[in-house]
Design a protein around this motif. Structure first.
Motif, mmCIF file in Angstrom:
data_model
loop_
_atom_site.group_PDB
_atom_site.id
_atom_site.type_symbol
_atom_site.label_atom_id
_atom_site.label_comp_id
_atom_site.label_asym_id
_atom_site.label_seq_id
_atom_site.Cartn_x
_atom_site.Cartn_y
_atom_site.Cartn_z
ATOM 1 N N GLU A 79 -6.029 -4.907 4.245
ATOM 2 C CA GLU A 79 -6.925 -4.980 5.401
ATOM 3 C C GLU A 79 -8.139 -5.845 5.090
ATOM 4 O OE1 GLU A 79 -7.825 -0.951 6.228
ATOM 5 O OE2 GLU A 79 -5.902 -0.523 7.215
ATOM 6 N N ALA A 80 -8.603 -5.801 3.855
ATOM 7 C CA ALA A 80 -9.762 -6.601 3.467
ATOM 8 C C ALA A 80 -9.390 -8.053 3.197
ATOM 9 C CB ALA A 80 -10.425 -5.997 2.229
ATOM 10 N N ASP A 81 -8.192 -8.281 2.625
ATOM 11 C CA ASP A 81 -7.771 -9.640 2.262
ATOM 12 C C ASP A 81 -6.255 -9.757 2.444
ATOM 13 O OD1 ASP A 81 -7.427 -12.158 1.291
ATOM 14 O OD2 ASP A 81 -7.951 -11.684 -0.790
ATOM 15 N N PRO A 82 -5.785 -10.051 3.633
ATOM 16 C CA PRO A 82 -4.344 -10.056 3.922
ATOM 17 C C PRO A 82 -3.546 -11.070 3.095
ATOM 18 C CG PRO A 82 -5.650 -10.093 5.937
ATOM 19 C CD PRO A 82 -6.595 -10.357 4.816
ATOM 20 N N GLU A 83 -4.136 -12.156 2.675
ATOM 21 C CA GLU A 83 -3.384 -13.218 2.015
ATOM 22 C C GLU A 83 -3.444 -13.153 0.492
ATOM 23 O OE1 GLU A 83 -1.507 -15.222 3.683
ATOM 24 O OE2 GLU A 83 -2.171 -14.500 5.641
ATOM 25 N N GLY A 84 -4.535 -12.708 -0.086
ATOM 26 C CA GLY A 84 -4.728 -12.818 -1.533
ATOM 27 C C GLY A 84 -4.303 -11.611 -2.342
ATOM 28 N N ILE A 85 -3.652 -10.689 -1.740
ATOM 29 C CA ILE A 85 -3.275 -9.458 -2.452
ATOM 30 C C ILE A 85 -1.813 -9.540 -2.900
ATOM 31 C CG2 ILE A 85 -3.033 -6.964 -2.273
ATOM 32 C CD1 ILE A 85 -5.909 -8.000 -2.355
ATOM 33 N N GLN A 86 -1.562 -9.254 -4.186
ATOM 34 C CA GLN A 86 -0.212 -9.221 -4.750
ATOM 35 C C GLN A 86 0.263 -7.771 -4.890
ATOM 36 O OE1 GLN A 86 1.534 -12.004 -5.374
ATOM 37 N NE2 GLN A 86 -0.242 -13.226 -4.679
ATOM 38 N N GLU A 87 1.487 -7.530 -4.459
ATOM 39 C CA GLU A 87 2.028 -6.161 -4.532
ATOM 40 C C GLU A 87 2.077 -5.640 -5.960
ATOM 41 O OE1 GLU A 87 5.765 -5.482 -2.747
ATOM 42 O OE2 GLU A 87 5.075 -5.764 -0.679
ATOM 43 N N GLU A 88 2.344 -6.511 -6.941
ATOM 44 C CA GLU A 88 2.515 -6.071 -8.326
ATOM 45 C C GLU A 88 1.275 -5.343 -8.856
ATOM 46 O OE1 GLU A 88 3.416 -8.922 -7.119
ATOM 47 O OE2 GLU A 88 5.597 -8.704 -7.329
ATOM 48 N N GLU A 89 0.099 -5.683 -8.325
ATOM 49 C CA GLU A 89 -1.122 -5.023 -8.780
ATOM 50 C C GLU A 89 -1.173 -3.561 -8.355
ATOM 51 O OE1 GLU A 89 -4.908 -7.355 -8.597
ATOM 52 O OE2 GLU A 89 -3.711 -8.645 -7.265
ATOM 53 N N PHE A 90 -0.406 -3.206 -7.323
ATOM 54 C CA PHE A 90 -0.464 -1.862 -6.760
ATOM 55 C C PHE A 90 0.854 -1.103 -6.972
ATOM 56 C CE2 PHE A 90 -3.492 -4.487 -4.567
ATOM 57 C CZ PHE A 90 -4.601 -3.674 -4.429
ATOM 58 N N ARG A 91 1.692 -1.626 -7.819
ATOM 59 C CA ARG A 91 3.005 -0.998 -8.013
ATOM 60 C C ARG A 91 3.071 -0.310 -9.382
ATOM 61 N NH1 ARG A 91 7.435 -1.508 -5.119
ATOM 62 N NH2 ARG A 91 6.652 -3.371 -4.043
ATOM 63 N N TYR A 92 3.643 0.913 -9.407
ATOM 64 C CA TYR A 92 3.828 1.638 -10.674
ATOM 65 C C TYR A 92 4.809 0.873 -11.565
ATOM 66 C CZ TYR A 92 1.386 5.796 -8.952
ATOM 67 O OH TYR A 92 0.431 6.677 -8.489
ATOM 68 N N PRO A 93 4.653 0.976 -12.891
ATOM 69 C CA PRO A 93 5.493 0.173 -13.802
ATOM 70 C C PRO A 93 6.939 0.646 -13.879
ATOM 71 C CG PRO A 93 4.071 1.648 -15.070
ATOM 72 C CD PRO A 93 3.643 1.766 -13.629
#
Length: 682
Positions: free
Chosen positions: A585-599
């Motif tokens: 919501e804050a940055d629709p284009e610059g966010i990568q899913e990998e940063e928010f995904r469990y390993p």
């Protein structure tokens, strides 16, 4: 070159299984006896089921153990004792007599001639005693004749001619009467009993050498069978005489002398048969227990137990074949059922018994009893962590052994004669050794890093140090873990998974939250939320980090790997969706899913999949407001459906039917938690 190394690296698990397979074959064949194997099975009292059997070569008929024992006993009973003649004894006694004579016959009371006569008569009585020979106390012969050894020459004399210590008084009385010296009988008796000493000593060393010489001369055979002679015809009952001939022929086949020319062929035959048995085991694991097959530690554990049982059995057979039932073979299915499941335990037990059929005597009887005992073990042993269950199961196994042996004896003998009662003692000893399964399970857990129900029960204690620390530092997480454990255990019971394992995994799955408890909503007791001061990426890293920190904490506290697997997989590779959505919501284009995904990894068993579903449903259920039946139903379907759509259960051996059953249990439990009731009409 790099491709080859890469291929070898990817295939290292398979290569290890090949090495283990061939090493196990080599060890088992090495344990086997070097002799040949008689190709016919026969039992006393049963008809000969094969074609007419003719002697393939000349051989001697061996005497049975009972016959040899009877001959040895007869020789021992017939042995004539040897007594060594001590020539110095008479001289010493005469010297003592001369010294003691004046004390009993004072010279002042007799005339010189009378005193000399009394002294001479006493010496004659001593010579009379030693002419017959005086035995030492406790050396009275039981035989009618004895050997007297004098000057290294043995002469055979009647035993009744020797004097026993107990008959000396009567014999001295008769000597005094013969000498016509009755008035001095008491004095003579006192004097001679004081000075007389045994001059015949039992020569135990000579007797033992003579006995061994005679025993070594016992013939081990009686008669012979010429090549081509009919031994037994088809349909003829195997009875006493032809049984001895068959046993002698079998012994010749299995002796090292007969097998010298055929050793390599025999070993090759053993190798092929053992290889087939172990191949069946690997194929069974690959097809029906793929999770066990993929884990090299589990495969090594199974092969190790087979090798131990084969080694112990062959060792006992070489020492004393009669003690073969002392080996606690039922420990094998008992332990495998504890660590794996009943079907695998029974299958491995049966294959092990088939291998041992090449080693043990009376292989049909042995295989029958051991397979039945193994089935009883699988059917009776449950909840091994309850000590009474193990004692009850061992008692039933021992009873099966005793009844089976008793039945076989009646079949073979037709009566209760000649029953070997000591065998029942071997069965009891077998049962007592089987009780060693409990400490053995503990040893295996430490050796192979495995976990049993006994350890799971200990780990499930909420008063353990780690769970106590969790309840103190993160009480909300602790209560969440308890709720997840209850949900997961109920679901596991419903689909036949390992409920105890799931429960323990659920209790420890969130221990990583102890490091930063207030960053998780269940531990926030005020309206202050630490995430309000952080950006979504940092918050996500803190949330995700609890998995890795939980793994480190579990390893530091030496939790089993199977429990650590629940910590690693309970979020799989899902997203920390709340912060991911906030960041988008804050940055629709610059966010990568990998940063928010469990390993990850994603769940790889039914148990870890159940925990993922239960954890997500229980955590999300806290957001429900005024839940109703339809809301809970839709809520659970949405949570689990999202996990399935994300491919979280692709590696878990769980079916769609199992997942539907788990969802049904979760819905029922949530309904009970929120105390929903039917709305009554007004």
């Amino acid at each position: 070159m790099s491709k080859t190394l890469d291929s070898l690296y990817r295939s290292q698990a398979t290569i290890y299984k090949y090495i283990l397979y061939f090493a196990a074959i080599g060890c088992i064949v090495f344990f086997f006896p070097r002799g040949g194997q008689f190709k016919y099975e026969f039992q006393k009292g049963k008809p000969w089921q094969y074609e007419n059997l003719y002697a393939p070569f000349d051989f001697s008929i061996r005497k049975s153990a009972e016959e040899l024992a009877a001959e040895r006993q007869a020789i021992e009973q017939e042995q004539i004792p040897y007594y060594r003649y001590e020539s110095d004894t008479a001289r010493e006694v005469h010297q003592d007599y001369e010294a003691q004579f004046p004390n009993f016959f004072p010279q002042s009371e007799f005339s010189p001639a009378q005193w000399a006569r009394l002294g001479r008569k006493g010496r004659e009585m001593i010579d009379s005693v030693y002419s017959r020979g005086l035995l030492e106390e406790g050396a009275v012969p039981k035989s009618t004749e004895v050997y007297l050894v004098r000057n290294n020459e043995a002469s055979r004399v009647p035993a009744h001619t020797l004097l026993h210590p107990g008959e000396m008084e009567g014999y001295l009385g008769r000597l005094v009467s013969q000498k016509r010296e009755e008035p001095f009988a008491a004095a003579y008796r006192s004097l001679l009993l004081r000075v007389l000493k045994p001059n015949l000593v039992l020569d135990k060393g000579l007797m033992e050498r003579e006995l061994q010489n005679r025993l070594s001369g016992i013939s081990l055979t009686r008669g012979s069978v010429d090549e081509g002679k009919l031994i037994i015809a088809k349909g003829e009952v195997v009875e006493a005489e032809n049984l001895k001939v068959l046993e002698s022929l079998k012994a010749e086949y299995e002796s090292e002398l007969w097998s010298v020319r055929n050793t390599y062929f025999i070993q090759a035959g053993y190798t092929v048969l053992v290889a087939l048995v172990l191949m069946m085991l690997l194929l069974f694991l690959k097809k029906y227990r793929p999770e066990v097959y993929r884990n090299n530690v589990n495969v090594t554990f199974i092969f190790f137990n087979i090798l131990v049982m084969v080694f112990l059995t062959t060792l006992v057979v070489k020492y004393d074949q009669a003690m073969v039932f002392v080996v606690p073979l039922c420990i094998l299915p008992l332990i495998l059922k504890t660590f794996f499941d009943a079907r695998l335990g029974l299958f491995v037990h049966v294959l092990t018994v088939l291998i041992l059929g090449f080693v043990v005597p009376n292989s049909f009887e042995y295989i029958f009893l051991q397979i039945v005992a193994g089935i009883v073990t699988i059917l009776t042993v449950s909840e091994l962590y309850k000590r009474a269950n193990l004692f009850i199961s061992v008692g039933q196994i021992t009873l099966i052994y005793i009844l089976g042996y008793f039945a076989f004896h009646v079949i073979h003998e037709g009566n209760l004669d000649n029953i070997v009662w000591v065998t029942f003692g071997y069965f009891l000893l077998n049962g007592m050794i089987t009780l060693f399964a409990q400490p053995l399970i503990y040893i295996y857990e430490k050796m192979f890093g495995m976990v049993s129900d006994v350890s799971l029960l200990e780990l499930s204690d909420t008063n353990s140090r780690l769970l106590k620390e969790l309840s103190n530092k993160a009480p909300g997480t602790f209560n969440h873990s308890l709720q997840v454990a209850n949900l997961a255990e109920a679901a596991a019971n419903e689909i036949g998974a390992n409920a105890m394992l799931v429960r323990v995994g659920a209790l420890y799955h969130d221990i990583g939250k102890m490091n930063n408890p207030t960053f998780f909503t269940e531990n926030q007791t005020t309206n202050i939320n630490p995430h309000d001061d952080l950006d979504p990426q940092t918050s996500a890293r803190v949330i995700i980090k609890h998995v890795l920190e939980g793994i480190e904490m579990a390893r530091k506290n030496k939790l089993p790997d199977r429990i650590i697997d629940f910590i690693r997989t309970h979020h799989g590779t899902t997203l920390v969706y709340y912060f991911f959505k906030k960041a988008r919501e804050a940055d629709p284009e610059g966010i990568q899913e990998e940063e928010f995904r469990y390993p990850g990894p994603i769940p790889f068993s039914r148990e870890t999949a159940i925990l993922m579903m239960s954890d997500a449903v229980e955590a999300a259920s806290k957001s429900l407001v005024n839940p109703t039946y339809p809301i809970i139903d839709e809520f659970v379907d949405r949570i689990v459906g999202g996990q399935m759509q994300a491919g979280q259960f692709l590696n878990a051996d769980i079916t769609f039917k199992d997942i539907e059953t788990v969802k049904k249990v979760l819905k029922q439990r949530l309904t009970n938690i929120y105390h929903l009731r039917v709305e009554y009409p007004e």
